[in-house]
Design an enzyme around this catalytic site. Structure first.
Site, mmCIF file in Angstrom:
data_model
loop_
_atom_site.group_PDB
_atom_site.id
_atom_site.type_symbol
_atom_site.label_atom_id
_atom_site.label_comp_id
_atom_site.label_asym_id
_atom_site.label_seq_id
_atom_site.Cartn_x
_atom_site.Cartn_y
_atom_site.Cartn_z
ATOM 1 N N CYS A 8 0.854 -1.177 0.000
ATOM 2 C CA CYS A 8 0.000 0.000 0.000
ATOM 3 C C CYS A 8 0.896 1.235 0.000
ATOM 4 O O CYS A 8 2.117 1.109 -0.029
ATOM 5 C CB CYS A 8 -0.904 -0.029 1.233
ATOM 6 S SG CYS A 8 -2.348 1.042 1.128
ATOM 7 N N CYS A 80 -4.011 -0.477 -3.138
ATOM 8 C CA CYS A 80 -4.441 0.877 -3.498
ATOM 9 C C CYS A 80 -3.804 1.251 -4.829
ATOM 10 O O CYS A 80 -2.715 0.774 -5.167
ATOM 11 C CB CYS A 80 -4.100 1.895 -2.413
ATOM 12 S SG CYS A 80 -2.361 2.304 -2.252
ATOM 13 N N CYS A 87 4.838 2.094 -7.200
ATOM 14 C CA CYS A 87 5.718 1.124 -6.559
ATOM 15 C C CYS A 87 7.035 1.017 -7.317
ATOM 16 O O CYS A 87 7.041 0.961 -8.546
ATOM 17 C CB CYS A 87 5.053 -0.240 -6.523
ATOM 18 S SG CYS A 87 6.081 -1.502 -5.756
#
Length: 139
Positions: A8, A80, A87
Protein backbone atom coordinates in the site's frame (compact mmCIF):
# COMPACT_ATOMS: atom_id res chain seq x y z
CA UNK A 1 6.00 -22.13 1.88
CA UNK A 2 4.74 -19.21 -0.23
CA UNK A 3 5.78 -15.57 0.32
CA UNK A 4 3.02 -12.98 0.02
CA UNK A 5 3.62 -9.22 0.00
CA UNK A 6 0.70 -6.85 0.59
CA UNK A 7 1.61 -3.39 -0.63
CA UNK A 8 0.00 0.00 0.00
CA UNK A 9 1.10 3.62 0.06
CA UNK A 10 2.00 4.02 3.75
CA UNK A 11 1.62 0.52 5.22
CA UNK A 12 -0.59 1.92 7.94
CA UNK A 13 -4.15 0.80 7.28
CA UNK A 14 -5.41 -1.26 4.33
CA UNK A 15 -2.25 -3.34 3.85
CA UNK A 16 -2.08 -3.94 7.60
CA UNK A 17 -5.67 -5.20 7.68
CA UNK A 18 -5.02 -7.51 4.72
CA UNK A 19 -1.82 -8.73 6.39
CA UNK A 20 -3.79 -9.57 9.53
CA UNK A 21 -6.50 -11.48 7.68
CA UNK A 22 -4.14 -13.34 5.36
CA UNK A 23 -2.00 -14.39 8.30
CA UNK A 24 -5.06 -15.65 10.17
CA UNK A 25 -6.56 -17.46 7.17
CA UNK A 26 -3.59 -19.11 5.42
CA UNK A 27 -3.15 -22.06 7.83
CA UNK A 28 0.64 -22.18 7.75
CA UNK A 29 0.91 -22.26 3.95
CA UNK A 30 2.50 -18.83 3.53
CA UNK A 31 4.59 -16.12 5.11
CA UNK A 32 2.76 -12.82 5.01
CA UNK A 33 4.52 -9.48 4.74
CA UNK A 34 3.14 -5.98 4.32
CA UNK A 35 4.92 -2.85 3.23
CA UNK A 36 4.44 0.60 1.81
CA UNK A 37 6.22 2.74 -0.70
CA UNK A 38 6.39 5.10 2.31
CA UNK A 39 5.90 4.42 6.04
CA UNK A 40 3.16 6.23 7.92
CA UNK A 41 3.02 4.23 11.16
CA UNK A 42 0.22 1.93 12.26
CA UNK A 43 -3.22 3.54 12.03
CA UNK A 44 -5.08 3.29 15.38
CA UNK A 45 -8.42 2.99 13.58
CA UNK A 46 -7.19 -0.07 11.69
CA UNK A 47 -5.93 -1.66 14.91
CA UNK A 48 -9.27 -1.02 16.65
CA UNK A 49 -11.50 -2.29 13.83
CA UNK A 50 -9.43 -5.46 13.43
CA UNK A 51 -9.60 -6.09 17.19
CA UNK A 52 -13.40 -5.97 16.91
CA UNK A 53 -13.11 -8.96 14.55
CA UNK A 54 -10.69 -10.85 16.81
CA UNK A 55 -7.48 -10.06 14.90
CA UNK A 56 -4.67 -8.32 16.77
CA UNK A 57 -2.43 -6.24 14.51
CA UNK A 58 -1.19 -3.98 17.29
CA UNK A 59 2.33 -5.47 17.13
CA UNK A 60 2.66 -4.94 13.36
CA UNK A 61 5.18 -2.40 12.15
CA UNK A 62 4.99 0.00 9.23
CA UNK A 63 7.66 -1.20 6.81
CA UNK A 64 9.08 0.18 3.58
CA UNK A 65 9.10 -2.20 0.61
CA UNK A 66 12.88 -1.75 0.31
CA UNK A 67 13.30 -3.61 3.63
CA UNK A 68 12.30 -6.85 1.92
CA UNK A 69 14.82 -6.73 -0.91
CA UNK A 70 15.93 -10.22 -1.86
CA UNK A 71 12.77 -12.10 -0.87
CA UNK A 72 11.40 -14.27 -3.65
CA UNK A 73 7.72 -13.36 -3.85
CA UNK A 74 5.00 -15.75 -4.93
CA UNK A 75 2.30 -13.07 -4.74
CA UNK A 76 2.42 -9.28 -4.67
CA UNK A 77 -0.95 -7.80 -3.78
CA UNK A 78 -1.40 -4.05 -4.16
CA UNK A 79 -4.35 -2.70 -2.20
CA UNK A 80 -4.44 0.88 -3.50
CA UNK A 81 -4.03 2.49 -6.90
CA UNK A 82 -1.30 4.84 -5.67
CA UNK A 83 0.95 1.94 -4.62
CA UNK A 84 0.28 0.09 -7.88
CA UNK A 85 1.18 3.14 -9.96
CA UNK A 86 4.17 4.31 -7.88
CA UNK A 87 5.72 1.12 -6.56
CA UNK A 88 9.40 0.76 -7.25
CA UNK A 89 10.31 -2.16 -9.45
CA UNK A 90 10.26 -5.41 -7.49
CA UNK A 91 12.24 -8.04 -9.36
CA UNK A 92 10.34 -11.28 -9.14
CA UNK A 93 9.88 -13.54 -12.13
CA UNK A 94 7.63 -15.88 -10.21
CA UNK A 95 5.30 -13.43 -8.48
CA UNK A 96 1.66 -13.38 -9.39
CA UNK A 97 0.59 -9.73 -9.17
CA UNK A 98 -2.90 -9.01 -7.93
CA UNK A 99 -4.48 -5.57 -7.55
CA UNK A 100 -7.57 -4.44 -5.69
CA UNK A 101 -8.10 -0.76 -4.88
CA UNK A 102 -9.77 -0.67 -1.48
CA UNK A 103 -11.55 2.38 -0.11
CA UNK A 104 -9.27 4.34 2.27
CA UNK A 105 -11.05 4.81 5.61
CA UNK A 106 -8.26 6.96 7.02
CA UNK A 107 -9.31 9.81 4.71
CA UNK A 108 -12.86 10.02 6.10
CA UNK A 109 -13.72 13.17 8.04
CA UNK A 110 -16.74 13.37 10.32
CA UNK A 111 -18.11 12.06 13.57
CA UNK A 112 -16.64 9.10 15.41
CA UNK A 113 -19.60 7.03 14.17
CA UNK A 114 -18.90 8.02 10.55
CA UNK A 115 -15.20 7.19 10.92
CA UNK A 116 -16.04 3.85 12.55
CA UNK A 117 -18.45 3.04 9.72
CA UNK A 118 -15.73 3.82 7.17
CA UNK A 119 -13.21 1.50 8.85
CA UNK A 120 -15.88 -1.20 9.17
CA UNK A 121 -16.70 -0.93 5.45
CA UNK A 122 -13.03 -1.18 4.44
CA UNK A 123 -12.33 -4.01 6.88
CA UNK A 124 -15.24 -6.09 5.62
CA UNK A 125 -14.23 -5.57 1.98
CA UNK A 126 -10.66 -6.56 2.79
CA UNK A 127 -11.77 -9.63 4.78
CA UNK A 128 -13.95 -10.81 1.88
CA UNK A 129 -11.12 -10.25 -0.61
CA UNK A 130 -8.64 -12.16 1.59
CA UNK A 131 -11.07 -15.04 2.07
CA UNK A 132 -11.59 -15.31 -1.69
CA UNK A 133 -7.84 -15.09 -2.34
CA UNK A 134 -7.07 -17.90 0.10
CA UNK A 135 -9.87 -20.09 -1.27
CA UNK A 136 -8.73 -19.57 -4.86
CA UNK A 137 -4.97 -19.82 -4.39
CA UNK A 138 -4.59 -22.30 -1.51
CA UNK A 139 -7.45 -24.79 -1.81
Amino acid sequence: MKNILVLCTGNSCRSQMAHGYLKAMQNGKAKIYSAGIETHGLNPGAVAIMKEDGIDISKHTSNNVDEYDGISWDYIITVCDHARENCPYIPSKMAKRIHHNFFDPSKVQGTEEEKHAAFLKARNEIRNFCKGFIEKEFN
